[in-house]
Scaffold this motif. Structure first.
Motif, short mmCIF file in Angstrom:
data_model
loop_
_atom_site.label_atom_id
_atom_site.label_comp_id
_atom_site.label_asym_id
_atom_site.label_seq_id
_atom_site.Cartn_x
_atom_site.Cartn_y
_atom_site.Cartn_z
N VAL A 192 0.86 -1.18 0.00
CA VAL A 192 0.00 0.00 0.00
C VAL A 192 0.89 1.23 0.00
O VAL A 192 1.89 1.29 0.71
CB VAL A 192 -0.98 0.01 1.20
CG1 VAL A 192 -0.27 0.02 2.53
CG2 VAL A 192 -1.96 1.18 1.08
N ASP A 193 0.53 2.19 -0.84
CA ASP A 193 1.25 3.45 -0.92
C ASP A 193 0.30 4.49 -1.50
O ASP A 193 -0.65 4.14 -2.20
CB ASP A 193 2.50 3.31 -1.80
CG ASP A 193 3.55 4.35 -1.45
OD1 ASP A 193 4.52 3.99 -0.75
OD2 ASP A 193 3.41 5.52 -1.86
N ARG A 194 0.60 5.76 -1.25
CA ARG A 194 -0.23 6.82 -1.80
C ARG A 194 0.26 7.30 -3.16
O ARG A 194 -0.38 8.11 -3.80
CB ARG A 194 -0.34 7.98 -0.83
CG ARG A 194 0.94 8.74 -0.62
CD ARG A 194 0.75 9.87 0.35
NE ARG A 194 1.99 10.60 0.52
CZ ARG A 194 2.14 11.56 1.38
NH1 ARG A 194 1.15 11.94 2.15
NH2 ARG A 194 3.30 12.18 1.48
N VAL A 254 -2.27 -1.60 -3.54
CA VAL A 254 -3.40 -0.75 -3.17
C VAL A 254 -2.94 0.70 -3.12
O VAL A 254 -2.02 1.04 -2.36
CB VAL A 254 -3.97 -1.18 -1.80
CG1 VAL A 254 -5.10 -0.26 -1.37
CG2 VAL A 254 -4.44 -2.63 -1.86
N LEU A 255 -3.57 1.52 -3.92
CA LEU A 255 -3.32 2.97 -3.92
C LEU A 255 -4.25 3.59 -2.89
O LEU A 255 -5.47 3.53 -3.04
CB LEU A 255 -3.58 3.55 -5.31
CG LEU A 255 -3.39 5.06 -5.47
CD1 LEU A 255 -1.94 5.44 -5.23
CD2 LEU A 255 -3.84 5.49 -6.86
N ALA A 256 -3.68 4.14 -1.82
CA ALA A 256 -4.50 4.73 -0.76
C ALA A 256 -3.67 5.71 0.04
O ALA A 256 -2.49 5.49 0.28
CB ALA A 256 -5.04 3.63 0.16
N ASP A 257 -4.32 6.79 0.45
CA ASP A 257 -3.71 7.73 1.38
C ASP A 257 -4.15 7.30 2.78
O ASP A 257 -5.25 7.63 3.22
CB ASP A 257 -4.16 9.15 1.08
CG ASP A 257 -3.47 10.18 1.96
OD1 ASP A 257 -2.87 9.79 3.00
OD2 ASP A 257 -3.54 11.37 1.64
N ILE A 258 -3.32 6.54 3.44
CA ILE A 258 -3.69 5.95 4.73
C ILE A 258 -3.63 6.95 5.88
O ILE A 258 -4.00 6.63 7.00
CB ILE A 258 -2.84 4.69 5.04
CG1 ILE A 258 -1.35 5.00 5.02
CG2 ILE A 258 -3.20 3.57 4.07
CD1 ILE A 258 -0.46 3.82 5.36
N SER A 305 -5.12 10.15 5.49
CA SER A 305 -6.34 10.96 5.46
C SER A 305 -7.57 10.19 5.02
O SER A 305 -8.68 10.70 5.13
CB SER A 305 -6.14 12.18 4.55
OG SER A 305 -5.87 11.76 3.23
N GLY A 306 -7.38 8.97 4.55
CA GLY A 306 -8.52 8.15 4.12
C GLY A 306 -8.70 6.97 5.04
O GLY A 306 -7.95 6.78 6.00
N TRP A 319 -8.64 3.08 6.40
CA TRP A 319 -7.69 1.96 6.32
C TRP A 319 -8.24 0.98 5.29
O TRP A 319 -9.35 0.46 5.46
CB TRP A 319 -7.55 1.33 7.70
CG TRP A 319 -6.63 0.15 7.76
CD1 TRP A 319 -6.98 -1.11 8.16
CD2 TRP A 319 -5.24 0.09 7.48
NE1 TRP A 319 -5.89 -1.95 8.13
CE2 TRP A 319 -4.79 -1.23 7.71
CE3 TRP A 319 -4.31 1.03 7.04
CZ2 TRP A 319 -3.48 -1.64 7.52
CZ3 TRP A 319 -2.99 0.63 6.85
CH2 TRP A 319 -2.59 -0.68 7.08
N PRO A 320 -7.51 0.72 4.22
CA PRO A 320 -8.05 -0.10 3.14
C PRO A 320 -8.12 -1.60 3.44
O PRO A 320 -8.62 -2.37 2.63
CB PRO A 320 -7.09 0.17 1.98
CG PRO A 320 -5.81 0.59 2.62
CD PRO A 320 -6.20 1.29 3.90
#
Length: 184
Positions: free
Chosen positions: A48-50, A65-69, A71-72, A74-75
């Motif tokens: 996981v990385d933004r 997984v593309l995610a801003d962990i 501010s968003g 937890w994926p």
């Protein structure tokens, strides 16, 4: 963007504790230096990385997984992993979630910058530097197998690192977690 350099010595040192064939989560995986290492050991990997650019460098390694962990959401809500690996990354609100993401029998391998690093370089802001003993406190509920908090040279940096397991009840005796012989 990190990814092409060798895997962290700490991650390499403690990777033997990950059960064969485990699914391993690499948090803030960058361009995948640990995804490559862990996949090479036979594990399924999840990164996981933004940064879409960083994840593009990991194409074909595993689940990405593309995610801003920060501010968003937890994926991986409700998921646990045979190992959670974190290096050079700290977002305190996520510490408890990372510990909860370690499956029974799984291991957390964590290494990042510590208080004092502001005297030798970056990161220098307190929100990105662990306080003394902070990882030990965060890992309450796991069995700590290794912990270091100190200064390293070449490049100069202050680091804190922990390897901790969510133990399964031992069948007929104490758990035996092999402590590796290590030469740098």
């Amino acid at each position: 963007m990190h990814g092409n350099e060798a895997p962290s010595d700490w991650v390499r040192r403690w990777s033997h504790l990950i059960a064969p064939g485990s699914t391993v989560l690499d948090v803030a995986c960058g361009a995948g230096r640990h995804l490559r290492w862990l996949r090479g050991l036979g594990h399924s990997v999840v990164g996981v990385d933004r940064s879409a650019e960083a994840l593009a460098a990991c194409e074909g390694l595993g689940e990405l997984v593309l995610a801003d962990i920060e501010s968003g959401p937890w994926p991986f809500a409700g998921r646990q992993f045979g190992a959670v690996v974190v290096t050079n990354y700290l977002w305190r609100p996520l510490l408890a979630t990372l510990v909860e993401s370690v499956a029974p029998g799984g291991v957390l391998i964590y290494e990042t910058f510590a208080h004092g690093n502001e005297t030798v370089g970056r990161p220098a802001r307190p929100e990105f530097l662990l306080q003394p003993g902070e990882l030990l406190t965060a890992c309450t509920g796991l069995r700590t197998l290794a912990y270091e908090d100190g200064f390293q040279k070449k490049p100069d940096r202050f680091v804190q690192r922990i390897t901790a397991m969510r133990e399964l009840p031992p069948p007929g005796g104490p758990s035996r977690h092999l402590l590796p012989m290590w030469a740098s």
